[in-house]
Design an enzyme around this catalytic site. Structure first.
Site, PDB file in Angstrom:
ATOM      1  N   GLY A  86      15.269  44.978  28.633  1.00 20.28           N
ATOM      2  CA  GLY A  86      15.923  46.140  28.013  1.00 20.28           C
ATOM      3  C   GLY A  86      17.162  46.457  28.610  1.00 20.28           C
ATOM      4  O   GLY A  86      17.419  45.848  29.989  1.00 20.28           O
ATOM      5  N   GLY A  88      18.865  48.082  31.243  1.00 17.86           N
ATOM      6  CA  GLY A  88      18.519  48.579  32.505  1.00 17.86           C
ATOM      7  C   GLY A  88      19.697  49.242  33.247  1.00 17.86           C
ATOM      8  O   GLY A  88      19.392  50.179  34.072  1.00 17.86           O
ATOM      9  N   ASP A 121      18.854  49.785  40.366  1.00 16.14           N
ATOM     10  CA  ASP A 121      19.221  51.273  40.494  1.00 16.14           C
ATOM     11  C   ASP A 121      20.234  51.475  39.123  1.00 16.14           C
ATOM     12  O   ASP A 121      20.646  52.712  39.237  1.00 16.14           O
ATOM     13  CB  ASP A 121      20.232  51.109  41.601  1.00 16.14           C
ATOM     14  CG  ASP A 121      21.338  50.251  41.726  1.00 16.14           C
ATOM     15  OD1 ASP A 121      21.779  49.515  40.573  1.00 16.14           O
ATOM     16  OD2 ASP A 121      22.199  50.001  42.679  1.00 16.14           O
ATOM     17  N   ARG A 172      32.096  48.823  27.537  1.00 16.06           N
ATOM     18  CA  ARG A 172      32.105  47.665  26.812  1.00 16.06           C
ATOM     19  C   ARG A 172      32.150  47.708  25.208  1.00 16.06           C
ATOM     20  O   ARG A 172      31.355  48.424  24.884  1.00 16.06           O
ATOM     21  CB  ARG A 172      30.830  46.741  27.198  1.00 16.06           C
ATOM     22  CG  ARG A 172      30.855  45.419  26.571  1.00 16.06           C
ATOM     23  CD  ARG A 172      29.942  44.516  27.091  1.00 16.06           C
ATOM     24  NE  ARG A 172      28.414  44.845  27.036  1.00 16.06           N
ATOM     25  CZ  ARG A 172      27.502  44.076  27.663  1.00 16.06           C
ATOM     26  NH1 ARG A 172      27.955  43.448  28.874  1.00 16.06           N
ATOM     27  NH2 ARG A 172      26.408  44.463  27.611  1.00 16.06           N
ATOM     28  N   ASP A 250      18.622  36.511  26.476  1.00 19.44           N
ATOM     29  CA  ASP A 250      19.132  38.031  26.530  1.00 19.44           C
ATOM     30  C   ASP A 250      20.591  38.277  26.687  1.00 19.44           C
ATOM     31  O   ASP A 250      21.019  39.502  26.494  1.00 19.44           O
ATOM     32  CB  ASP A 250      18.233  38.813  27.325  1.00 19.44           C
ATOM     33  CG  ASP A 250      18.536  38.470  28.944  1.00 19.44           C
ATOM     34  OD1 ASP A 250      18.047  37.206  29.089  1.00 19.44           O
ATOM     35  OD2 ASP A 250      18.692  39.287  29.819  1.00 19.44           O
ATOM     36  N   ASN A 251      21.204  37.257  26.975  1.00 20.39           N
ATOM     37  CA  ASN A 251      22.682  37.288  27.036  1.00 20.39           C
ATOM     38  C   ASN A 251      23.470  36.850  26.083  1.00 20.39           C
ATOM     39  O   ASN A 251      24.627  36.293  26.014  1.00 20.39           O
ATOM     40  CB  ASN A 251      23.056  36.798  28.619  1.00 20.39           C
ATOM     41  CG  ASN A 251      22.503  37.684  29.726  1.00 20.39           C
ATOM     42  OD1 ASN A 251      22.237  38.736  29.380  1.00 20.39           O
ATOM     43  ND2 ASN A 251      22.578  36.784  30.903  1.00 20.39           N
TER      44      ASN A 251
HETATM   45  P1  AMP Z   1      21.848  40.711  33.793  1.00 18.34           P
HETATM   46  O1  AMP Z   1      21.579  39.563  34.572  1.00 18.34           O
HETATM   47  O2  AMP Z   1      22.992  41.513  33.784  1.00 18.34           O
HETATM   48  O3  AMP Z   1      21.886  39.892  32.273  1.00 18.34           O
HETATM   49  O4  AMP Z   1      20.581  41.576  33.579  1.00 18.34           O
HETATM   50  C1  AMP Z   1      19.283  41.089  33.314  1.00 18.34           C
HETATM   51  C2  AMP Z   1      18.249  42.423  33.121  1.00 18.34           C
HETATM   52  O5  AMP Z   1      18.207  42.999  33.937  1.00 18.34           O
HETATM   53  C3  AMP Z   1      18.909  42.930  31.976  1.00 18.34           C
HETATM   54  O6  AMP Z   1      17.612  43.913  31.658  1.00 18.34           O
HETATM   55  C4  AMP Z   1      19.654  44.339  32.973  1.00 18.34           C
HETATM   56  O7  AMP Z   1      19.654  45.474  32.482  1.00 18.34           O
HETATM   57  C5  AMP Z   1      18.703  44.334  34.438  1.00 18.34           C
HETATM   58  N1  AMP Z   1      19.388  44.834  35.392  1.00 18.34           N
HETATM   59  C6  AMP Z   1      20.296  43.600  36.290  1.00 18.34           C
HETATM   60  N2  AMP Z   1      20.793  44.446  37.225  1.00 18.34           N
HETATM   61  C7  AMP Z   1      20.324  45.501  37.373  1.00 18.34           C
HETATM   62  C8  AMP Z   1      20.465  46.908  37.855  1.00 18.34           C
HETATM   63  N3  AMP Z   1      21.320  47.096  39.055  1.00 18.34           N
HETATM   64  N4  AMP Z   1      19.813  48.154  37.628  1.00 18.34           N
HETATM   65  C9  AMP Z   1      19.059  48.175  36.442  1.00 18.34           C
HETATM   66  N5  AMP Z   1      18.624  46.872  35.837  1.00 18.34           N
HETATM   67  C10 AMP Z   1      19.459  46.038  36.044  1.00 18.34           C
HETATM   68 MG    MG Z   2      22.043  40.526  30.549  1.00 20.92          MG
END
Ligand code: AMP
Ligand code: MG
Length: 484
Positions: A86, A88, A121, A172, A250-251
């Protein structure tokens, strides 16, 4: 200005309550603006003052009508299903309609934890904010669909990653933040009504023309359209040498926009199996794998759509992906070598060229610019270009014979130049911008931002070497980690 545009709304909040969580963003104190994408601001006909923009991008205050929420979704990460995903560290603030009444999502990234943060975080660092800000704009300027970033701010806080890094947040802009993973989630919990609701939402906000389609076929056409747009986007990446880095489902945006930039790269020396993300030890998301991974992700989406469409319709969408990708890719690659007429031998001509470029480690961008300087095979031989080898000679011979099959062979060099960017956002340029910004100097970023907005012409203001291939080995093929 149309009076109906003066307020934001959050259309996503009208969906079922379990689709999202309401969030109070954790604002950045004493924020300073790092960069404002004025082109995008104008494209959207936004009416935000400088202080309203800074408040919005730092999470300190939002325009009327915004309602910050974190979206629930799931997805496959590196091949494995993760049910706990979700937003995050990002929140959907709402939508703003441009003068064509198209709604645009405003998504604030880096303003604290949400129920989906798991152990994260919820914050963003200046480095990855800049990378997304520049990367989205670079792709957009190259005619490849991408989310874009409106503005970045930072403050004096430090955030722990592999080292301590300056904190930032950014906004974004996207056609939608609905991901393939949203549909995977609804399929997983067997929520057919929810899936219909979400599909209708995507049609309403992203593909309103599909409303004209008979209700019985509308969801199949939605799936088909998403597969088509995904294929067009990935063909675009391949043709400009762009590697996304983390092509988890999810991306993947259902709008077919480049989304959730990871440790992406525009290639320097051409390497078919180039891996830009050092966490990707298996090369799952290597350059050569992107088209197949796009298909794999579309298969996941089609499977999820099984609640709404027939097996035949699922298959048709996957065929659309494959056909669209093959067509678009070849079209773009043909143009890169100055060809226009579609001939059956072109696929092999392009494939063989890439094998040679890989073996010879030639700069992916400059090869094409140089090719435009030669009018025939003999001229290449005389110059010893691109290198003395039988394989190259054989390829050049085929190529220049093929050129003669064009209706206007004399237009080939001009066509190459039209399709080859002079400015490419290489990773080492990104790194130089980030290093300066981390020292509080945002001037280089501003100048690079302007250069990447006009990639087919040289602009003054950036170092001349940015228009040349990297000068040293350690500037090439920088490999980055997932940590952002
Ligand atoms: P991403 O690699 O940016 O596509 O993130 C994958 C998942 O991890 C998503 O659900 C993000 O919201 C969560 N996520 C990545 N980095 C963080 C962070 N620093 N704090 C909270 N959630 C994160
Ligand atoms: Mg992502």
């Amino acid at each position: 200005m149309n009076p109906s545009q003066t307020e934001f709304t959050n259309l996503y909040c009208q969906l079922s309550r379990h689709f999202f969580s309401e969030i109070t963003p954790e604002a950045l104190h004493e924020p300073k603006l790092v960069h404002h994408n004025r082109t995008l601001h104008d494209d959207l006909q936004l009416a935000l003052s400088a202080s309203e923009l800074l408040d919005m991008v730092s999470g300190n205050g939002f325009p009327a009508g915004c309602r910050p929420i974190a979206q629930k979704y799931t997805g496959h990460q590196f091949g494995y299903y993760n049910p706990d995903l979700g937003d995050g560290r990002g929140v959907l603030l709402g939508q703003w309609r441009d003068s064509n009444q198209q709604p645009w999502d405003f998504h604030l990234k880096g303003c604290g934890q949400t129920p989906y943060s798991r152990r994260g975080d919820g914050r963003a660092v200046l480095r990855s904010a800049i990378r997304e800000h520049l990367g989205g704009e670079a792709l957009h300027a190259l005619g490849i669909n991408s989310t874009r970033s409106l503005a970045i701010c930072h403050n004096l806080e430090a955030v722990r990653r592999e080292t301590m890094e300056p904190r930032a947040s950014y906004i974004r802009i996207a056609k939608t933040h609905v991901r393939f993973g949203h549909f995977e989630w609804l399929a997983q919990i067997e929520d057919k009504a929810g899936m219909q609701l979400l599909a209708d939402y995507v049609i309403e906000t992203v593909y309103p023309h599909l409303k004209a389609i008979d209700a019985a076929d509308r969801y199949a056409e939605l799936l088909n359209t998403i597969a088509h747009n995904t294929a067009v986007m990935i063909a675009g990446w391949q043709a400009v040498g762009f590697c996304h880095g983390v092509l988890n489902s999810d991306n993947m945006s259902v709008a077919g926009e480049t989304f959730d930039f990871g440790p992406y790269a525009f290639m320097d020396d051409f390497e078919i199996h180039f891996i830009c993300n050092h966490s990707d030890t298996e090369g799952r998301y290597a350059y050569s794998q992107q088209p197949n991974i796009g298909l794999w992700n579309c298969q996941l989406l089609a499977q999820a759509f099984g609640l709404l469409v027939s097996e035949q319709q699922q298959e048709a969408a996957l065929n659309t992906y494959v056909e669209t990708y093959n067509h678009e890719y070849l079209q773009r690659m043909r143009a890169k070598i100055g060809l226009q007429e579609p001939l059956p031998e072109d696929r092999e001509l392009v494939a063989d060229l890439l094998i040679l470029m890989d073996q010879s480690q030639l700069d992916f961008q400059h090869f094409f610019l140089q090719l435009a300087d030669f009018e025939n095979e003999q001229a290449c031989l005389n110059a010893g270009w691109p290198m003395d080898s039988n394989n190259w000679q054989a390829w050049l011979k085929r190529y220049f014979i093929r050129r003669q099959l064009e209706l206007f062979p004399e237009g080939c060099s001009q066509r190459i130049r039209q399709h080859t960017p002079l400015f490419v956002l290489r990773n080492y340029i990104n790194q130089e911008v980030i290093a300066a910004a981390e020292q509080g100097d945002f001037d280089l970023m501003d100048r690079v931002f302007q250069a990447l907005g006009s990639p087919f012409e040289k602009v003054s203001g950036v170092p001349a070497r940015y228009y040349e291939p990297p000068q040293s080995e350690n500037q090439k093929g920088l490999i980055l980690s997932c940590s952002s």
